[in-house]
Motif scaffolding. Structure first.
Motif, PDB file in Angstrom:
ATOM      1  N   SER A  56       0.861  -1.181   0.000  1.00  0.00           N
ATOM      2  CA  SER A  56       0.000   0.000   0.000  1.00  0.00           C
ATOM      3  C   SER A  56       0.896   1.229   0.000  1.00  0.00           C
ATOM      4  CB  SER A  56      -0.916   0.006   1.230  1.00  0.00           C
ATOM      5  OG  SER A  56      -1.767  -1.112   1.209  1.00  0.00           O
ATOM      6  N   LEU A  57       0.992   1.874  -1.152  1.00  0.00           N
ATOM      7  CA  LEU A  57       1.851   3.043  -1.300  1.00  0.00           C
ATOM      8  C   LEU A  57       1.161   4.114  -2.130  1.00  0.00           C
ATOM      9  CD1 LEU A  57       5.269   1.409  -2.261  1.00  0.00           C
ATOM     10  CD2 LEU A  57       4.784   2.657  -0.161  1.00  0.00           C
ATOM     11  N   GLU A  58       1.467   5.343  -1.833  1.00  0.00           N
ATOM     12  CA  GLU A  58       1.033   6.442  -2.669  1.00  0.00           C
ATOM     13  C   GLU A  58       1.736   6.305  -4.018  1.00  0.00           C
ATOM     14  OE1 GLU A  58       0.870   7.491   1.610  1.00  0.00           O
ATOM     15  OE2 GLU A  58       2.413   6.635   0.337  1.00  0.00           O
ATOM     16  N   ASN A  59       1.064   6.745  -5.079  1.00  0.00           N
ATOM     17  CA  ASN A  59       1.657   6.632  -6.415  1.00  0.00           C
ATOM     18  C   ASN A  59       2.988   7.369  -6.513  1.00  0.00           C
ATOM     19  OD1 ASN A  59      -0.131   4.920  -7.748  1.00  0.00           O
ATOM     20  ND2 ASN A  59      -1.541   6.598  -8.197  1.00  0.00           N
ATOM     21  N   GLU A  60       3.114   8.474  -5.776  1.00  0.00           N
ATOM     22  CA  GLU A  60       4.368   9.222  -5.813  1.00  0.00           C
ATOM     23  C   GLU A  60       5.528   8.373  -5.289  1.00  0.00           C
ATOM     24  OE1 GLU A  60       0.996  12.123  -5.607  1.00  0.00           O
ATOM     25  OE2 GLU A  60       1.491  10.278  -4.554  1.00  0.00           O
ATOM     26  N   PHE A  61       5.294   7.601  -4.234  1.00  0.00           N
ATOM     27  CA  PHE A  61       6.333   6.711  -3.714  1.00  0.00           C
ATOM     28  C   PHE A  61       6.576   5.545  -4.667  1.00  0.00           C
ATOM     29  CE2 PHE A  61       5.649   8.763   0.433  1.00  0.00           C
ATOM     30  CZ  PHE A  61       6.972   8.957   0.802  1.00  0.00           C
ATOM     31  N   TRP A  62       5.522   4.993  -5.232  1.00  0.00           N
ATOM     32  CA  TRP A  62       5.677   3.885  -6.170  1.00  0.00           C
ATOM     33  C   TRP A  62       6.506   4.322  -7.380  1.00  0.00           C
ATOM     34  CZ3 TRP A  62       5.766  -1.018  -5.879  1.00  0.00           C
ATOM     35  CH2 TRP A  62       5.644  -1.823  -7.010  1.00  0.00           C
ATOM     36  N   ASP A  63       6.221   5.524  -7.885  1.00  0.00           N
ATOM     37  CA  ASP A  63       6.999   6.051  -9.007  1.00  0.00           C
ATOM     38  C   ASP A  63       8.469   6.204  -8.622  1.00  0.00           C
ATOM     39  OD1 ASP A  63       4.693   6.150 -10.532  1.00  0.00           O
ATOM     40  OD2 ASP A  63       4.402   8.313 -10.267  1.00  0.00           O
ATOM     41  N   GLN A  64       8.731   6.648  -7.395  1.00  0.00           N
ATOM     42  CA  GLN A  64      10.105   6.815  -6.945  1.00  0.00           C
ATOM     43  C   GLN A  64      10.799   5.461  -6.787  1.00  0.00           C
ATOM     44  OE1 GLN A  64      11.759   9.743  -6.761  1.00  0.00           O
ATOM     45  NE2 GLN A  64      13.539   8.461  -6.458  1.00  0.00           N
ATOM     46  N   ILE A  65      10.087   4.463  -6.291  1.00  0.00           N
ATOM     47  CA  ILE A  65      10.651   3.108  -6.159  1.00  0.00           C
ATOM     48  C   ILE A  65      11.049   2.588  -7.544  1.00  0.00           C
ATOM     49  CG2 ILE A  65      10.094   0.700  -5.544  1.00  0.00           C
ATOM     50  CD1 ILE A  65      10.533   2.671  -3.125  1.00  0.00           C
ATOM     51  N   LYS A  66      10.197   2.807  -8.535  1.00  0.00           N
ATOM     52  CA  LYS A  66      10.520   2.378  -9.901  1.00  0.00           C
ATOM     53  C   LYS A  66      11.744   3.123 -10.435  1.00  0.00           C
ATOM     54  CE  LYS A  66       6.389   3.000 -11.646  1.00  0.00           C
ATOM     55  NZ  LYS A  66       5.218   2.993 -12.552  1.00  0.00           N
ATOM     56  N   ALA A  67      11.844   4.408 -10.147  1.00  0.00           N
ATOM     57  CA  ALA A  67      12.982   5.200 -10.602  1.00  0.00           C
ATOM     58  C   ALA A  67      14.277   4.740  -9.925  1.00  0.00           C
ATOM     59  CB  ALA A  67      12.740   6.682 -10.337  1.00  0.00           C
ATOM     60  N   ILE A  68      14.213   4.440  -8.646  1.00  0.00           N
ATOM     61  CA  ILE A  68      15.384   3.953  -7.919  1.00  0.00           C
ATOM     62  C   ILE A  68      15.846   2.623  -8.507  1.00  0.00           C
ATOM     63  CG2 ILE A  68      16.224   3.075  -5.700  1.00  0.00           C
ATOM     64  CD1 ILE A  68      14.300   5.157  -4.373  1.00  0.00           C
ATOM     65  N   ALA A  69      14.897   1.722  -8.726  1.00  0.00           N
ATOM     66  CA  ALA A  69      15.241   0.411  -9.302  1.00  0.00           C
ATOM     67  C   ALA A  69      15.916   0.592 -10.657  1.00  0.00           C
ATOM     68  CB  ALA A  69      13.990  -0.454  -9.422  1.00  0.00           C
ATOM     69  N   ALA A  70      15.382   1.475 -11.485  1.00  0.00           N
ATOM     70  CA  ALA A  70      15.969   1.720 -12.806  1.00  0.00           C
ATOM     71  C   ALA A  70      17.381   2.280 -12.672  1.00  0.00           C
ATOM     72  CB  ALA A  70      15.087   2.680 -13.607  1.00  0.00           C
ATOM     73  N   GLU A  71      17.569   3.222 -11.744  1.00  0.00           N
ATOM     74  CA  GLU A  71      18.896   3.805 -11.549  1.00  0.00           C
ATOM     75  C   GLU A  71      19.904   2.767 -11.053  1.00  0.00           C
ATOM     76  OE1 GLU A  71      20.893   7.445  -9.049  1.00  0.00           O
ATOM     77  OE2 GLU A  71      18.911   7.740  -9.930  1.00  0.00           O
ATOM     78  N   LYS A  72      19.425   1.835 -10.225  1.00  0.00           N
ATOM     79  CA  LYS A  72      20.291   0.788  -9.696  1.00  0.00           C
ATOM     80  C   LYS A  72      20.422  -0.384 -10.681  1.00  0.00           C
ATOM     81  CE  LYS A  72      19.633   1.635  -4.783  1.00  0.00           C
ATOM     82  NZ  LYS A  72      21.005   1.515  -4.276  1.00  0.00           N
ATOM     83  N   GLU A  73      19.685  -0.301 -11.781  1.00  0.00           N
ATOM     84  CA  GLU A  73      19.686  -1.330 -12.818  1.00  0.00           C
ATOM     85  C   GLU A  73      19.259  -2.691 -12.278  1.00  0.00           C
ATOM     86  OE1 GLU A  73      23.566  -1.010 -14.650  1.00  0.00           O
ATOM     87  OE2 GLU A  73      22.906   0.720 -15.838  1.00  0.00           O
ATOM     88  N   VAL A  74      18.191  -2.674 -11.481  1.00  0.00           N
ATOM     89  CA  VAL A  74      17.559  -3.895 -10.980  1.00  0.00           C
ATOM     90  C   VAL A  74      16.070  -3.803 -11.268  1.00  0.00           C
ATOM     91  CG1 VAL A  74      19.280  -4.250  -9.148  1.00  0.00           C
ATOM     92  CG2 VAL A  74      17.195  -2.960  -8.640  1.00  0.00           C
ATOM     93  N   THR A  75      15.397  -4.920 -11.175  1.00  0.00           N
ATOM     94  CA  THR A  75      13.945  -4.895 -11.342  1.00  0.00           C
ATOM     95  C   THR A  75      13.312  -4.262 -10.105  1.00  0.00           C
ATOM     96  OG1 THR A  75      13.619  -7.049 -10.305  1.00  0.00           O
ATOM     97  CG2 THR A  75      13.997  -7.023 -12.713  1.00  0.00           C
ATOM     98  N   VAL A  76      12.082  -3.823 -10.255  1.00  0.00           N
ATOM     99  CA  VAL A  76      11.351  -3.296  -9.101  1.00  0.00           C
ATOM    100  C   VAL A  76      11.247  -4.383  -8.038  1.00  0.00           C
ATOM    101  CG1 VAL A  76       9.110  -2.437  -8.293  1.00  0.00           C
ATOM    102  CG2 VAL A  76      10.085  -1.569 -10.423  1.00  0.00           C
ATOM    103  N   ALA A  77      10.930  -5.599  -8.456  1.00  0.00           N
ATOM    104  CA  ALA A  77      10.825  -6.716  -7.503  1.00  0.00           C
ATOM    105  C   ALA A  77      12.158  -6.942  -6.793  1.00  0.00           C
ATOM    106  CB  ALA A  77      10.379  -7.988  -8.223  1.00  0.00           C
ATOM    107  N   GLY A  78      13.249  -6.848  -7.528  1.00  0.00           N
ATOM    108  CA  GLY A  78      14.567  -7.028  -6.927  1.00  0.00           C
ATOM    109  C   GLY A  78      14.873  -5.956  -5.907  1.00  0.00           C
ATOM    110  N   TYR A  79      14.525  -4.710  -6.220  1.00  0.00           N
ATOM    111  CA  TYR A  79      14.754  -3.618  -5.272  1.00  0.00           C
ATOM    112  C   TYR A  79      13.877  -3.785  -4.035  1.00  0.00           C
ATOM    113  CZ  TYR A  79      15.192   0.890  -3.090  1.00  0.00           C
ATOM    114  OH  TYR A  79      15.408   1.881  -2.165  1.00  0.00           O
ATOM    115  N   VAL A  80      12.602  -4.091  -4.249  1.00  0.00           N
ATOM    116  CA  VAL A  80      11.686  -4.290  -3.118  1.00  0.00           C
ATOM    117  C   VAL A  80      12.188  -5.422  -2.236  1.00  0.00           C
ATOM    118  CG1 VAL A  80       9.337  -5.000  -2.469  1.00  0.00           C
ATOM    119  CG2 VAL A  80       9.678  -3.313  -4.292  1.00  0.00           C
ATOM    120  N   GLU A  81      12.661  -6.485  -2.847  1.00  0.00           N
ATOM    121  CA  GLU A  81      13.180  -7.620  -2.081  1.00  0.00           C
ATOM    122  C   GLU A  81      14.407  -7.211  -1.261  1.00  0.00           C
ATOM    123  OE1 GLU A  81      14.193 -12.349  -2.659  1.00  0.00           O
ATOM    124  OE2 GLU A  81      13.666 -11.139  -4.400  1.00  0.00           O
ATOM    125  N   SER A  82      15.278  -6.379  -1.816  1.00  0.00           N
ATOM    126  CA  SER A  82      16.455  -5.937  -1.062  1.00  0.00           C
ATOM    127  C   SER A  82      16.057  -5.076   0.137  1.00  0.00           C
ATOM    128  CB  SER A  82      17.434  -5.184  -1.969  1.00  0.00           C
ATOM    129  OG  SER A  82      16.928  -3.928  -2.347  1.00  0.00           O
TER     130      SER A  82
END
Length: 80
Positions: A25-51
């Motif tokens: 349960s996240l605000e879209n603004e946070f979800w968008d940032q999570i996706k951006a972080i994952a892209a910058e780290k060159e991992v999948t969103v699932a991979g970043y969330v798992e870390s």
């Protein structure tokens, strides 16, 4: 302060981590940032969330992701 400017809805997002579908349960603004972080780290969103899930010690995963996003932005601004 005009509170309407900061109004945001919490939305359910699903991601598969450790082979299990997890609902966040996240605000879209946070979800968008999570996706951006994952892209910058060159991992999948699932991979970043798992870390983040593996590193958290207390609280729920949604809160841990908000804190992780905040810290990522804070650290990036400190380096600028």
């Amino acid at each position: 302060m005009d509170r309407r400017v900061f109004k945001s809805s919490i939305v359910k997002h699903s991601v598969k981590i450790s082979g299990q579908l997890t609902s966040l349960s996240l605000e879209n603004e946070f979800w968008d940032q999570i996706k951006a972080i994952a892209a910058e780290k060159e991992v999948t969103v699932a991979g970043y969330v798992e870390s983040v899930d593996r590193a958290r010690q207390n609280g729920n995963l949604s809160s841990a992701l908000r804190v992780a996003a905040f810290r990522f932005i804070k650290d990036k601004l400190a380096r600028a």
